[in-house]
Write a protein that holds these residues in place. Sequence first.
Motif, PDB file in Angstrom:
ATOM      1  N   ASN D  91       0.870  -1.179   0.000  1.00 16.04           N
ATOM      2  CA  ASN D  91       0.000   0.000   0.000  1.00 16.04           C
ATOM      3  C   ASN D  91       0.905   1.227   0.000  1.00 16.04           C
ATOM      4  OD1 ASN D  91      -1.687   2.127   0.620  1.00 16.04           O
ATOM      5  ND2 ASN D  91      -2.803   1.047   2.247  1.00 16.04           N
ATOM      6  N   GLU D 118      -7.373  -3.686  -7.418  1.00 11.84           N
ATOM      7  CA  GLU D 118      -7.846  -4.027  -6.071  1.00 11.84           C
ATOM      8  C   GLU D 118      -6.753  -3.882  -5.022  1.00 11.84           C
ATOM      9  OE1 GLU D 118      -7.064  -6.067  -8.384  1.00 11.84           O
ATOM     10  OE2 GLU D 118      -6.441  -8.031  -7.651  1.00 11.84           O
ATOM     11  N   VAL D 119      -5.524  -3.653  -5.428  1.00 11.34           N
ATOM     12  CA  VAL D 119      -4.423  -3.537  -4.471  1.00 11.34           C
ATOM     13  C   VAL D 119      -3.770  -2.156  -4.587  1.00 11.34           C
ATOM     14  CG1 VAL D 119      -2.141  -4.424  -3.834  1.00 11.34           C
ATOM     15  CG2 VAL D 119      -4.011  -6.009  -4.374  1.00 11.34           C
ATOM     16  N   PHE D 123      -5.984   0.127  -2.125  1.00  9.90           N
ATOM     17  CA  PHE D 123      -5.403   0.312  -0.792  1.00  9.90           C
ATOM     18  C   PHE D 123      -5.106   1.786  -0.486  1.00  9.90           C
ATOM     19  CE2 PHE D 123      -3.487  -4.281  -0.350  1.00  9.90           C
ATOM     20  CZ  PHE D 123      -4.758  -4.806  -0.475  1.00  9.90           C
ATOM     21  N   LEU D 126      -8.382   3.782  -0.126  1.00  6.91           N
ATOM     22  CA  LEU D 126      -9.086   3.637   1.146  1.00  6.91           C
ATOM     23  C   LEU D 126      -8.329   4.337   2.268  1.00  6.91           C
ATOM     24  CD1 LEU D 126     -10.227  -0.098   0.792  1.00  6.91           C
ATOM     25  CD2 LEU D 126     -11.585   1.958   0.382  1.00  6.91           C
TER      26      LEU D 126
ATOM     27  N   PHE E   5     -14.822   8.030   7.231  1.00  6.83           N
ATOM     28  CA  PHE E   5     -14.668   6.643   6.806  1.00  6.83           C
ATOM     29  C   PHE E   5     -13.547   5.971   7.601  1.00  6.83           C
ATOM     30  CE2 PHE E   5     -12.154   3.759   4.092  1.00  6.83           C
ATOM     31  CZ  PHE E   5     -13.067   2.729   3.980  1.00  6.83           C
ATOM     32  N   TYR E   7     -11.152   2.721   7.502  1.00  8.38           N
ATOM     33  CA  TYR E   7     -10.673   1.644   6.644  1.00  8.38           C
ATOM     34  C   TYR E   7     -10.406   0.412   7.513  1.00  8.38           C
ATOM     35  CZ  TYR E   7      -7.324  -0.603   3.332  1.00  8.38           C
ATOM     36  OH  TYR E   7      -6.639  -1.461   2.514  1.00  8.38           O
ATOM     37  N   ARG E   9      -9.054  -2.709   7.758  1.00  5.68           N
ATOM     38  CA  ARG E   9      -8.028  -3.303   6.926  1.00  5.68           C
ATOM     39  C   ARG E   9      -7.666  -4.680   7.473  1.00  5.68           C
ATOM     40  NH1 ARG E   9      -2.639   0.388   6.193  1.00  5.68           N
ATOM     41  NH2 ARG E   9      -1.506  -1.016   4.783  1.00  5.68           N
TER      42      ARG E   9
END
Lengths: 208, 208, 208, 208, 208, 208, 208, 208
Positions: D91, D118-119, D123, D126, E5, E7, E9
């Motif tokens: 990330n 998606e990575v 990451f 988010l 938000f 996250y 994880r």
Amino acid sequence: MEKSFKYNRLAKDDAALLLVDHQAGLISLVQDFSPSEFKNNVLAVAACGVYFKLPTILTTSFENGPNGPLVPELKAMFPNAPYIARPGNINAWDNEEFVAAVKKSGRRQLIIAGVVTEVCVAFPALSALEEGYEVFVITDASGTFNEVTRHSAWLRMQAAGVQLLNWFGMACELHRDWRNDIEGLGTLFSNHIPNYRNLMTSYFTRSE
Amino acid sequence: MEKSFKYNRLAKDDAALLLVDHQAGLISLVQDFSPSEFKNNVLAVAACGVYFKLPTILTTSFENGPNGPLVPELKAMFPNAPYIARPGNINAWDNEEFVAAVKKSGRRQLIIAGVVTEVCVAFPALSALEEGYEVFVITDASGTFNEVTRHSAWLRMQAAGVQLLNWFGMACELHRDWRNDIEGLGTLFSNHIPNYRNLMTSYFTRSE
Amino acid sequence: MEKSFKYNRLAKDDAALLLVDHQAGLISLVQDFSPSEFKNNVLAVAACGVYFKLPTILTTSFENGPNGPLVPELKAMFPNAPYIARPGNINAWDNEEFVAAVKKSGRRQLIIAGVVTEVCVAFPALSALEEGYEVFVITDASGTFNEVTRHSAWLRMQAAGVQLLNWFGMACELHRDWRNDIEGLGTLFSNHIPNYRNLMTSYFTRSE
Amino acid sequence: MEKSFKYNRLAKDDAALLLVDHQAGLISLVQDFSPSEFKNNVLAVAACGVYFKLPTILTTSFENGPNGPLVPELKAMFPNAPYIARPGNINAWDNEEFVAAVKKSGRRQLIIAGVVTEVCVAFPALSALEEGYEVFVITDASGTFNEVTRHSAWLRMQAAGVQLLNWFGMACELHRDWRNDIEGLGTLFSNHIPNYRNLMTSYFTRSE
Amino acid sequence: MEKSFKYNRLAKDDAALLLVDHQAGLISLVQDFSPSEFKNNVLAVAACGVYFKLPTILTTSFENGPNGPLVPELKAMFPNAPYIARPGNINAWDNEEFVAAVKKSGRRQLIIAGVVTEVCVAFPALSALEEGYEVFVITDASGTFNEVTRHSAWLRMQAAGVQLLNWFGMACELHRDWRNDIEGLGTLFSNHIPNYRNLMTSYFTRSE
Amino acid sequence: MEKSFKYNRLAKDDAALLLVDHQAGLISLVQDFSPSEFKNNVLAVAACGVYFKLPTILTTSFENGPNGPLVPELKAMFPNAPYIARPGNINAWDNEEFVAAVKKSGRRQLIIAGVVTEVCVAFPALSALEEGYEVFVITDASGTFNEVTRHSAWLRMQAAGVQLLNWFGMACELHRDWRNDIEGLGTLFSNHIPNYRNLMTSYFTRSE
Amino acid sequence: MEKSFKYNRLAKDDAALLLVDHQAGLISLVQDFSPSEFKNNVLAVAACGVYFKLPTILTTSFENGPNGPLVPELKAMFPNAPYIARPGNINAWDNEEFVAAVKKSGRRQLIIAGVVTEVCVAFPALSALEEGYEVFVITDASGTFNEVTRHSAWLRMQAAGVQLLNWFGMACELHRDWRNDIEGLGTLFSNHIPNYRNLMTSYFTRSE
Amino acid sequence: MEKSFKYNRLAKDDAALLLVDHQAGLISLVQDFSPSEFKNNVLAVAACGVYFKLPTILTTSFENGPNGPLVPELKAMFPNAPYIARPGNINAWDNEEFVAAVKKSGRRQLIIAGVVTEVCVAFPALSALEEGYEVFVITDASGTFNEVTRHSAWLRMQAAGVQLLNWFGMACELHRDWRNDIEGLGTLFSNHIPNYRNLMTSYFTRSE
């Protein structure tokens, strides 16, 4: 005009139906049709066999192993048909009993459907073609792993001279004329073509 | 841990089934499922209604016009269900008789399937949600013109709070535990999931 | 039962129609619909505007450049509608004349269709939402480069609170009840849903 | 009218561009876009960065290993941009140098594109969202293994509050008004939208 | 900047892995992935469980019936994991022994994969969410009948708060930093991402 | 160079057009085209028949039953064409009146379109081929149940010697040279190819 | 072994390249490729023409009308090539000047690409075949309205004896041996196959 | 009955296997199969080579450049096979050493799989056909850039006389009869057909 093409047309009195390896295990391998569609198509082609009184031959491969038993509906629809449970031959045409049953039918047109397309259908189709039969493969009652496989199997069979058609085409080519039996053909379609049934429902409701 | 989400779970004693506008004409407009698959799904959701003894309400729109009559199978499966032939209301929830039938069921969970998804399903779903019902739309027994339309109808309903699930999910959420009735659930699946039937065929053949 | 969801339902007297940038050049960029389908959908949503007498606003972007002129059919269908040829604002909502026309309509529900979805539709949709309007995007009369783009544009709009629906859903939500005008609605459907026209053809042929 | 939605709109002076892991090895894993389309989209989003003079940050993951070097075009387009070759953080937001560069940009809107979606995209998206940034993911310049993966990554990001849009939407939202620079924007489109270039070719040929 | 938000994880020390009903019979029902892809994904998520030493729980439904036994590979990979052969509960969360095993793990993040998505995955996912767990569904190691069903199951879970991600995203989110174990992660990828293996093959060949 | 291939090219004075079973009920079975596209294609091929003054023959199957009446547009476009309402023959070529009409046209090239492809089109195509006609099937104005069926019907016809082409190819092969009638051909295209109409709109707008 | 098949293999000294109607307007009609892919393929086939020094002929149809001008890139790449702006012939082979240019090239193998496939490509392909030329159609640099049309056009051409191949196959068949010019071929691939460029980037980075 | 078709059937003693250019770099270009599926298919066809003891020849193109090394699995499976690292010939048949190895095998049936389909597979296939060999291309172990390219490559090869079949068809055609070695064939299928493995797992579990 030159006339070089001969239309080998399915005829009720010339055709036999070969249902090859529609077994519970093998069918679960089929992914080029949704299961509901494939089931409907297989039962439809069988219903055509019954309706048109085609000599029909059932065969299975290794049915006591993982391939599983013939789906019970087919056995029930053809209680008196020759049923050849092949002990090991992958190509049904390699089985003498199977070929004998075909020959005994006396028909020169063979309609073949089965699982999986590129093996259980294509192999006997090519063998029968070599023997001089006219071969018709019912494309929507023959299933396999995926669309890539189906496509290459079709191209191999087309190149060899197999005629490819769906069960509806088979029914229509055999029936020739609605007037031969309107109700019978209508029932066949109503049972296996939901939207045709809908047309009939609307039609007869209005006609009442 | 914080617990903010509440799982509104289908329950046999809380749910009613609303089958909206599965009419012969309207179904012929459906193209986001193959006809065989769609027919199977609609009959499956209806079979769930019967099997789980859900209060079920049938309704149609303009059935004497081009929309056509209710498909006969549904009428036959629910001979005693309230049947509201709406004279003109597009949103079934705008029909007092329909809403009265829903209320009379005494259920707070409404399972809805119908044709077409963005109208006959989405409109009463949104209206019922506004009234405080928990609403479950059976996605694979609700059909429409094409996948674009389906997708946008789903997003509209999801945003409003509709729970989207297929008939198999509905059956499983209602049944809760195989031990409640193994044979009954197995038969339901065998009748409407061809590959599950195949699993059963292989299983029981071997177990004999 | 808790009642937290409010169903903001399209109503003839609350809604205005905004047709954004259906220009000859821009439409040629649309590839998430086949051209025939898209043309039909755009004309259908416009026909709804006419039929339901919605205040309608036409706008174009840079119509003297490569984007090209408004397709003539739309201009012809709304000869008296406000027509704002934006000199440069990409988001129509940034154009004062456009917003003034919207406000002048006095409607609180805005139905938007346009080309391309993620820009000409999404931008004014999000702006209008921020201003407190209820916003409905007609998904099948709004086109863009490809399905990936459409999908992400829809998710962005859904998250913001836009209601996504197709033109048929719009028509049905506005009409409410067939009895308000059977023939008018039937004609609208017959003109833009070929299979509905087929249902009508069969129905009226039989009824004669 | 109630005004609860706030349209967080991209603005040239508020936004920074983060290009994450567009490396020669990783890009060869991308299969949810055709390679030609993906390359075009990545270069287009980069061209937007240059054109709109967005603070831009380049970062790579393990570029001396199988992931491979940054594609040379990106390096060439941003010779003076911060370039963080992360030694191991998957990330990017876990890398202090990267976050410092983001903060140094002084922007509150982060536009992110990268490989794989998606990575490398999700990451930091988010993480940045959690830090209070407005996050915009460029969906067509972010690639991954297949469409299933893309779809689930989008749903995860949408639920978190990421705004999903394509590079064309980004360009239009940043530019606001054609009159700010007709030729510049036209050139950008002409270089990366072949059919827009065709429109321009036809237009200018005729105008001569 | 506002920070609303959070996250959630995935973290190695917070997460447990639940593998639900990957049984030989049920897997044969899966048609939203090709069989080879699905097998690879399931083994990959299991390999992640082993590699990251996640507390892992195996469960099956009715494994002595048509659903069939757990695929042997999974049993072999987790010889000491709790293995709950549910006698009848369809939702694993309805099984006390299963919930006890989850609680005993002490983890607050639950990673779930299973067959079929809308039932065996979605039901315990929603139940766990209600109990306050953070729930992550591995989308590409969870299969079902077709894409329509998958899509509606995802939308139901997304709306509830489930985080959807693929096994690769899971691995990357858990690992955090390549430097924690370059060789281990590389081996995991090489075993389950053929094109990553190809990148490594080329890289190490050249580096020799 | 060897010259073994003969290009049997459509010619206005050699060709006749056969429109087979475009009936309201049968068309509702077509699902290998979207309804809007199919309607457009059928009307386009009919418009070609009118424009090129091809002898045209209309035929229907069982039009008083569920198959429904010929779509009114076709009847209206060819008020004086031979119209053979076949009482029962499925293959139009089995109907003496139909063959007589074909022969009376004096043409040796037959252009066929109809519903459904594998029956109403393929059967007379194969029969005519056997009689020595050159046969051209208009692929996009002939529809059927699904793409699998279409594909196998095409392969059967291709193997027999049918030439497969779309209506646009037919129009261009018949017209030969734009200079024969620029406006007429342009109008034909403008009416049935929305993006060609767009090109014309942009072109003529600029030329004014 | 029997030797009946003759492999007509492309050869640099036997082949000419015909680029037919890649015009700005016509290309906007192409929807069987994404615009970025199609543009790349057309430029790639042109780059092959330049690289292999093939006699190349450019032709357009009605370029002063809506079809639009030749895309400028092609004109620029072949400044000295015969350029036949056909005043009206749809089939380029009907244009004497075009055929004369082909004959003057002295080549017996004709490589054809163009827009649209079933007309601008197929017509001259069939005409040239009849004249005894070996004809190769570059499938991915020839575009048309949709995949149905493409598929039928391919089947018509395959039946006639056209060899179908993509631009990469053309390049490889012409080049024969990498050793003829490693750098040149590598550059060609690097410019038009993004993933091949990535392979080269990784390779040369490591080799440094 | 006429017997004009000859079924050239694969036979263990007549066939050799040619694996062409399955190199780490080139495989990363393949996008007409998912990577997991393609890897499985390639290993399956190789496993057939080993199992049926087919003379097998490995060849690579430029393996020291960007194309990368042969995937190690193949080298490991055929440690003693002729391995021809072609220095530059694109068509393997242009390499004398390769042809010599083929001839030395003494086989008249050549089974070919490779990357990419239209070049590394099609070129030697067509060359071998010209030399009088019977040629079988394994369609699912041969990959290329996309489905358009695959399709045209197949049509070119079909027209030439290549037999197209998947690895499963190859295995079945070679094996002929399960009784030749039930366990061996079962293991082959179990290793490479996940759903067949599932059938076996269920079968043997029940049989215990």
